[in-house]
Design a protein around this motif. Structure first.
Motif, PDB file in Angstrom:
ATOM      1  N   ALA A  77     -10.275  15.542  25.887  1.00 24.09           N
ATOM      2  CA  ALA A  77     -10.211  14.396  26.807  1.00 24.09           C
ATOM      3  C   ALA A  77     -10.587  14.833  28.226  1.00 24.09           C
ATOM      4  N   HIS A 107      -8.304  12.665  20.050  1.00 28.78           N
ATOM      5  CA  HIS A 107      -9.413  12.997  20.948  1.00 28.78           C
ATOM      6  C   HIS A 107     -10.576  13.616  20.168  1.00 28.78           C
ATOM      7  N   ARG A 114     -18.327   9.488  19.631  1.00 34.39           N
ATOM      8  CA  ARG A 114     -19.232   9.176  20.747  1.00 34.39           C
ATOM      9  C   ARG A 114     -20.495  10.026  20.719  1.00 34.39           C
TER      10      ARG A 114
ATOM     11  N   GLN B  54     -14.385   4.123  28.625  1.00 33.33           N
ATOM     12  CA  GLN B  54     -13.144   3.641  28.014  1.00 33.33           C
ATOM     13  C   GLN B  54     -12.711   4.686  26.998  1.00 33.33           C
ATOM     14  N   MET B  55     -11.591   5.313  27.259  1.00 30.98           N
ATOM     15  CA  MET B  55     -11.133   6.407  26.405  1.00 30.98           C
ATOM     16  C   MET B  55     -10.349   5.880  25.206  1.00 30.98           C
ATOM     17  N   GLU B  56      -9.985   6.788  24.314  1.00 31.99           N
ATOM     18  CA  GLU B  56      -9.327   6.402  23.061  1.00 31.99           C
ATOM     19  C   GLU B  56      -7.851   6.059  23.245  1.00 31.99           C
ATOM     20  N   ASP B  57      -7.264   6.513  24.330  1.00 29.99           N
ATOM     21  CA  ASP B  57      -5.864   6.167  24.601  1.00 29.99           C
ATOM     22  C   ASP B  57      -5.550   6.427  26.074  1.00 29.99           C
ATOM     23  N   ILE B  59      -3.455   8.533  27.408  1.00 26.01           N
ATOM     24  CA  ILE B  59      -3.356   9.961  27.740  1.00 26.01           C
ATOM     25  C   ILE B  59      -4.750  10.494  28.062  1.00 26.01           C
ATOM     26  N   ALA B  60      -5.702  10.128  27.204  1.00 24.96           N
ATOM     27  CA  ALA B  60      -7.077  10.575  27.411  1.00 24.96           C
ATOM     28  C   ALA B  60      -7.654   9.989  28.702  1.00 24.96           C
TER      29      ALA B  60
END
Lengths: 273, 378
Positions: A77, A107, A114, B54-57, B59-60
């Motif tokens: 991340a 992640h 992606r 746009q991240m996966e959650d 936290i990310a």
């Protein structure tokens, strides 16, 4: 480049020796990563090594590049942020089986999906080493760990299948014994403009080995040699592959990379202005 | 000039402020009632050559925001209650590794999923104590759409100036409210960017502070090789178990904010000149409290409003001064009592402190503060 020259060029000598136990395979994996970087003649100033938490993730501190030792599970991340904000950087993630497939599993699949240009090297020793031998998502069923005193009832992940299914465009596995093959896989992973996942099978004689009566470090290294077979050989002679684990290049299908796709949006908006 | 005047929603003004401050990177995760901040950032950032992801959650989202800042870009993320909880570990990483960024928390009713579309001021203490361990915190809380624009710029400035994450607290009311905003106010605010090293690349010490206690920060990829870690570290950036190193690092982290309190702490005083009765309120509640003050004044009560804009660090000196001036302070906030404990701590020796709270997802209205004040005044 010989090994001592390699150490001088790419390691922070004053931070060595490393903290890994005698007989641990992680040093060989770290060496393979640096060897791959050297073979590709990459500019060290443009390399960013990102790691999480655990034995594997201590590697970043020893390597003389831009290094980022993040929180547990979150290396990918953080790395995604670094790569998005500056796509000219060559981003590598060094992680472990627990770091990338338990706490950081989300992640991993999304970075793969992606196809962002990050090369991930997962040091897989089948155990949580730094906390003292608890079972991880790659600990085989029926193996022992300090939190699996009666044998592990979990089914393990095949990390390469996971990464491939999630969308990684380059996937391979090798072991700390096959250091040359491992180096080649890392090189190819870096060359792939997209998300690459290399599973580097390592060994943990201190916890996994001891808990599971796998013998000493040498015997465990022998297993990293004997228990594995290259996928190309296995395809030709399936009889040799019985009860062996496959290694080698599993998947190599480049697709358009994430930051390049985003750049197209930027360029399009610029044109419209 | 006239085209600088716009009718904006609070969340929209936040993005406009961020862009005016130089935001080039945004990473986040959708959550009500902050989502418009992500949506508008997604629309506007690529148009200026910036990046949105746009991240996966949640936290990310926080992790990528820190990564973007380390790569040299002014970075922001936005969230609401549950997401703010999830971001806490990496927020602490930002504090110890001294990574500038802005985290917007549009407060909604909690705990847990709570009241997603209703306002709250329940994260006042979480903003300070949410992540584990001692750490410095800067948190600001505007109360109008114009001020959201201005204060978002200030948040970026403080993050960059003091090399630390800055929390921008909003609430569902001001975030979703639409008001007139004069975007030319940015002309009166100096835009600040982090100090970057200019000396030799060899031997760069990423955590060696200057006299101002702030170390120069190099972007990844500019030749100043460095190691960034969440472990306690010395001036070289590498981990250390030395008690002295731990003490030095922690002392400087806290002190770099402490010595700059005057610059960081902002508040509004309304009709307090001759007051002997004060209401303390922030965010949406302060708008109701201002109305109450005016009504009490009409009754002949010498009432005034103290509105902290900087929630953390606490406006301690100003509150002590207030407590010496008035007989009674009412703290009104949309929670079961959070900021009031800080007011009690610093003011209770000098005056009476009373609390009025509301936790049913409804805004505190001027009538109820008025009724409560009349009760207290009896």
């Amino acid at each position: 480049m010989n090994t001592s020259a390699l150490v001088k060029e790419y390691f922070r000598e004053e931070k060595l020796p490393h903290i890994w136990c005698p007989g641990c395979g992680h040093g060989i994996v770290m060496h393979a990563v640096v060897r791959a970087i050297d073979n590709l003649k990459l500019d060290p100033e443009k390399i960013c090594i990102v790691s999480g938490i655990g034995c594997s993730s201590r590697a970043s501190g020893y390597m003389n590049f831009n290094t980022l030792h993040t929180t547990h599970g979150r290396a990918l991340a953080f790395a995604t942020g670094v790569k998005m904000a500056n796509p000219s950087l060559e981003v590598l993630v060094l992680t472990g089986d627990g770091d990338c497939s338990a706490i950081g599993g989300n992640h991993l699949i999304h970075a793969a999906r992606r196809n962002i240009d990050i090369t991930t090297i997962a040091f897989n020793n089948n155990i949580y080493g730094m906390t003292g031998g608890q079972y991880s998502p790659t600990t085989p069923t029926d193996s022992y760990g300090t939190t699996a005193p009666y044998g592990n009832i979990d089914k393990p992940f095949d990390l390469c299948n996971l990464a491939k299914a999630a969308g990684a465009t380059y996937v391979g596995r090798s072991t700390a014994y096959y250091a040359k093959q491992l180096t080649t896989l890392v090189e190819n992973g870096i060359k792939n403009k997209g998300f690459s996942f290399i599973e580097a099978v390592s060994s943990c004689p201190t916890y996994y080995g001891r808990k599971n009566k796998k013998g000493d470090a040498v015997e465990m290294m022998k297993s990293l040699k004997d228990d594995y077979i290259d996928i190309k050989i296995a395809e030709k002679k399936p009889e040799l592959a019985e009860s062996k684990i496959l290694m080698g290049e599993f998947y190599n299908k480049p697709e358009e990379e994430y930051t390049e796709k985003y750049q197209k949006i930027i360029d399009l908006l610029k044109k419209e202005q | 000039m006239s085209n600088k005047i716009k009718l904006l929603q609070g969340n929209e003004a936040c993005v406009e402020g961020a862009l005016a401050a130089g935001m080039e990177f945004y990473a986040g995760y959708p959550i009500t009632p902050s989502t418009e901040i992500a949506e508008i950032s997604a629309q506007k950032l690529p148009a200026i050559g910036g990046h949105f992801i746009q991240m996966e959650d949640e936290i990310a989202g926080m992790a990528a925001t820190l990564g973007g800042s380390l790569a040299g870009k002014k970075s922001m993320t936005a969230t609401s209650g549950p997401g703010f909880s999830l971001k806490q570990e990496n927020l602490g990483y930002g504090c110890i590794a001294e990574i500038p960024c802005v985290i917007v928390n549009v407060q909604r009713g909690g705990p847990s999923t709570g009241l997603p579309t209703s306002p709250s001021q329940g994260d006042i203490m979480q903003a300070k104590w949410g992540t584990h361990g001692d750490h410095p915190v800067i948190a600001l809380y505007p109360n109008s759409v114009q001020e959201i624009f201005d204060i978002t710029i200030e948040c970026f400035n403080m993050a960059e100036k003091y090399r630390t994450p800055v929390i921008l607290l909003l609430d569902e009311i001001i975030a979703h409210m639409r008001e007139k905003v004069d975007l030319s106010s940015v002309d009166r605010i100096k835009i600040i960017s982090r100090k970057r090293p200019t000396g030799p690349k060899e031997g760069y010490l990423p955590y060696k502070a200057d006299e101002d206690l702030i170390p120069d920060m190099a972007d990844f990829g500019t030749g100043y090789r460095q190691h960034v870690t969440g472990l306690t570290h010395d001036v070289t950036g590498f981990p250390s178990n030395s008690p002295k190193v731990a003490l030095d690092m922690m002392t400087r982290l806290m002190k770099k904010i402490e010595i700059n309190k005057e610059d960081i702490i902002k508040y509004e005083e309304y009709r307090l000149e001759d007051a002997d009765f004060a209401i303390v309120a922030f965010g949406a509640t302060s708008r109701a409290a201002k109305d109450t003050v005016n009504r009490l004044r009409e009754d002949g009560v010498k009432a005034g409003l103290f509105r902290p804009i900087t929630i953390w660090p606490l406006a301690e000196d100003a509150l002590i001064g207030l407590s010496k001036k008035v007989n009674t302070i009412i703290v009104a906030e949309m929670n079961m009592g959070q900021y009031v404990y800080e007011v009690e701590r610093v003011a209770c020796k000098n005056c009476k402190v009373e609390f009025y709270g509301r936790i049913d997802g409804q805004p505190i209205n001027p009538d109820e503060i008025y009724d409560f004040a009349r009760e207290v005044l009896k």
